[in-house]
Write an enzyme that holds these catalytic residues in place. Sequence first.
Site, short mmCIF file in Angstrom:
data_model
loop_
_atom_site.label_atom_id
_atom_site.label_comp_id
_atom_site.label_asym_id
_atom_site.label_seq_id
_atom_site.Cartn_x
_atom_site.Cartn_y
_atom_site.Cartn_z
N LEU A 20 17.58 1.75 -10.48
CA LEU A 20 17.50 0.40 -10.78
C LEU A 20 16.43 -0.66 -10.81
O LEU A 20 16.40 -1.33 -12.30
CB LEU A 20 18.15 0.06 -9.36
CG LEU A 20 18.39 -1.96 -9.50
CD1 LEU A 20 19.33 -2.18 -10.49
CD2 LEU A 20 18.41 -2.16 -8.14
N LYS A 21 14.81 -0.11 -10.86
CA LYS A 21 14.09 -0.02 -10.61
C LYS A 21 13.93 0.34 -12.06
O LYS A 21 13.08 -1.31 -13.32
CB LYS A 21 13.40 0.90 -10.10
CG LYS A 21 11.92 0.70 -10.67
CD LYS A 21 10.95 1.88 -10.28
CE LYS A 21 9.00 1.52 -10.77
NZ LYS A 21 8.35 0.71 -10.28
N LYS A 131 7.65 -9.40 4.71
CA LYS A 131 8.00 -9.26 5.25
C LYS A 131 9.27 -9.23 5.68
O LYS A 131 9.52 -9.95 6.90
CB LYS A 131 6.92 -8.04 6.51
CG LYS A 131 6.15 -6.85 5.75
CD LYS A 131 4.65 -7.32 6.56
CE LYS A 131 5.52 -6.13 7.99
NZ LYS A 131 5.73 -4.77 7.40
N GLY A 452 -14.53 -2.45 -1.69
CA GLY A 452 -14.29 -0.45 -1.79
C GLY A 452 -13.85 -0.62 -3.00
O GLY A 452 -14.53 0.50 -3.84
N HIS A 714 -6.48 -11.63 -6.73
CA HIS A 714 -5.41 -11.51 -7.39
C HIS A 714 -4.83 -12.11 -8.64
O HIS A 714 -4.03 -12.07 -9.27
CB HIS A 714 -4.39 -12.33 -6.31
CG HIS A 714 -4.18 -11.13 -5.33
ND1 HIS A 714 -5.00 -12.05 -3.55
CD2 HIS A 714 -3.85 -10.29 -4.98
CE1 HIS A 714 -4.39 -11.04 -3.37
NE2 HIS A 714 -4.12 -9.61 -2.80
N1 GLN Z 1 -11.14 -0.63 -0.23
C1 GLN Z 1 -9.67 -0.88 -0.53
C2 GLN Z 1 -9.77 -1.34 -1.86
O1 GLN Z 1 -11.12 -2.24 -1.76
C3 GLN Z 1 -9.11 -1.73 0.11
C4 GLN Z 1 -7.84 -1.99 0.23
C5 GLN Z 1 -7.14 -2.91 1.17
O2 GLN Z 1 -7.80 -3.70 1.60
N2 GLN Z 1 -5.05 -3.22 0.50
O3 GLN Z 1 -9.34 -0.77 -2.50
#
Ligand code: GLN
Length: 774
Positions: A20-21, A131, A452, A714
């Site tokens: 399906l994906k 969720k 990170g 984002h």
């Molecule tokens: N250290 C992760 C990153 O920078 C943290 C990701 C997250 O918070 N979902 O990708």
Amino acid sequence: MNTTTTHILGFPRMGEHRELKFALEKYWRGETDAAALESMASGLRKRHWQLQRDAGLDLVTVGDFALYDHVLNHIELLGCEPARFGFTGQEDDLARHFTMARGVASEDTHCGCSHAAGHSPKKAAALEMTKWFDTNYHYLVPEFDAQTVFQLNAERLLAQVREARAAGHQVKAVLLGPLSFLWLGKSHDGTDRLSLLPRLLPVYTDLLGRLRAEGAEWVQIDEPILGLDLPDTWRHAFDSTYWRLNQSGARILLATYFSTLGDNLRTACQLPCAGLHIDAVRAAEDLVGVLDWLPAHKVLSLGVVDGRNVWRSDLDKALALLHRAAEKHRGELWIAPSCSLLHVPFSLAGESRLDPEVRDWLAFACEKLKEITLLKAQLGGEISPAVQWQISQQRAAIHARRSSIRVHRPQVAQRLAASVPGDDRRAGDFLKRQQAQRAHLQLPLLPTTTIGSFPQTADIRAARAAFKRGELDATGYRAAMQKEIELAVRKQEALDIDVLVHGEAERNDMVEYFGEQLEGFSFTSNGWVQSYGSRCVKPPIIHGDVQRPAPMTVEWTRYAQSLTNRPMKGMLTGPVTILQWSFVRDDQPRALTCEQIAWAIRDEVVDLEKAGIAVIQIDEPALREGLPLRRAAWQSYLDGATRAFRISAGGVQDATQIHTHMCYAEFNDILPAIAALDADVITIETSRSAMELLRGFGEFRYPNEIGPGVYDIHSPNVPTQQAVEKLLRKAMEVVPVAHLWVNPDCGLKTRGWAETEAALAHMVAAAKALRVEL
Ligand code: GLN
Ligand code: ZN
């Protein structure tokens, strides 16, 4: 005892090989047409019904299938598509469907956490996603206002009932109940959702009549909100609602799952329905009360096979529950999984990557179907030699798991037993640590850092994949990753960031990366579970006591630190998040597994410190999503979760600075727990709420240092320096400037380098501009 009926509440939709994906994504790219997509979906449904039938189930479940999401299906079924989409009714069915699901100019960006809450970009105007109770599945949120009308649009569902009947199946249709549907939606103009009920009910009654006419023998109506703490008005609404629905003449099986019925138990038992399903795995304690209150003429469907986890059932245990129920309840007893099987992978067939011993302990959706029929055979006493053989196999696997050395590692138990009360505390209190860290790190006010990860370029992914396939040897792989680390370090130095990161090039996933290096974890090749739409995740399976055989990140971090004089932040995933995004053992409490992981992470933290790393971040983006559905259970969860975090962080000197990071969430009601983590610095996602989330931290007088995200990662948009400054000034109103850090909202792995460098340059410039004023 009367007859026993076997059924499931729902089945995975993606197909054995995620057909399906792939079909959906092809369709979205414009490579196939609607007819092709519909016909593949119909093929999947047929196959899945046949699987239920072949396994020996009495009823097949119809209406659980969805191209994207079952709540979205209900929005269409009940004809309440939000007016803002401007549908005229003339548009193509699927176009309408996917417009609501994905928006018009949808842009699929994601920070890499396995959850998607709060991440749908606003511009795209898709329905919001959130969720589904405490699972990792995300549903599309219905939107209501005073003008909302409902109108039955049953053709799709009725056609599926016809499809199933034509294939010779006995059909139980499944619907999301009216109260859960309203509860899960959002009102946009302050309209009380419950006030829409009188408009909604006639549509449901109509629908039930149509289903009955179409030959659906039963209708399972899911009301999972009966497992929540409901306001009285909502609880009371159940009586009149089900009285109305019952008028339709349909045989209704009211289905509840995920959590104890608690104070809704009597309501659930006494509603005018033909039957009640309860989750006897998550809420086994409800059975006593249900046996007391459920009228004798009703069907009792017992969910004794775990629909949320991957373990083979202990049939003896399940049977004991069934016997207890059969003794007391004079009505029909049905056997089922605890909830829909949507939350487990499809089947174990082809799982050759798993250790055969561990594989033998598991049951995915297809295997669970067979467990249900085995239970029926045992309950009815019709045990053929073949069934006897299967039962003994099952029993042997359960026994083997109980005593296996892959599960029980005495060193792990000894270590936990030897822990002393202060193990989850740093040596000094926060103020003392802050002083030691200031002396040691010599950072400016408003220090800058990132979360990170840096852009995961095509090159990085190619190198990692080649290494996994064995086409690139360890030396070549190390060289490739070191090159990426060096690139990230040089770019950060050029940007003049204060606390650097190595960029996480070597990590595909923040849980899998650690799970693969820890003992006690297993990985499947095909254990996909739907997260939302076409997106699936493949959670690790924690099968045994967890321990860390060797350092996991020290070499990469040490290398990164060797390239620079600035502090290099070590980067780890925390115990709660590793637990939350895995399938977890069912033979010991979650909190204990969490604590084992905590000790393994603590070893890594201590080793990083020994390697000269002065700042270590332990990510816990999943802390909030682990909250139990019932408030009464919150405190004990939070106590265990915060203790696990503190254990992981508790082994280092005062001068070593511990950071944590959390993604977008409603933090306000768990601020005491966030403070109880006692991280020296927390970075959180706040930019999209224009620092509103931070206000809670300020009012709560959050005691430690804090880095509210100053731009949204984002989207590829580059924030201006002024925009960042403005957010920082807002932050300074609520948090003492000496406690404030400057960083993006989340990791940058889904971004490209060009926008990343531009955005970080503005971020650093903003911090510097403000420092001058201070
Ligand atoms: N250290 C992760 C990153 O920078 C943290 C990701 C997250 O918070 N979902 O990708
Ligand atoms: Zn994040």
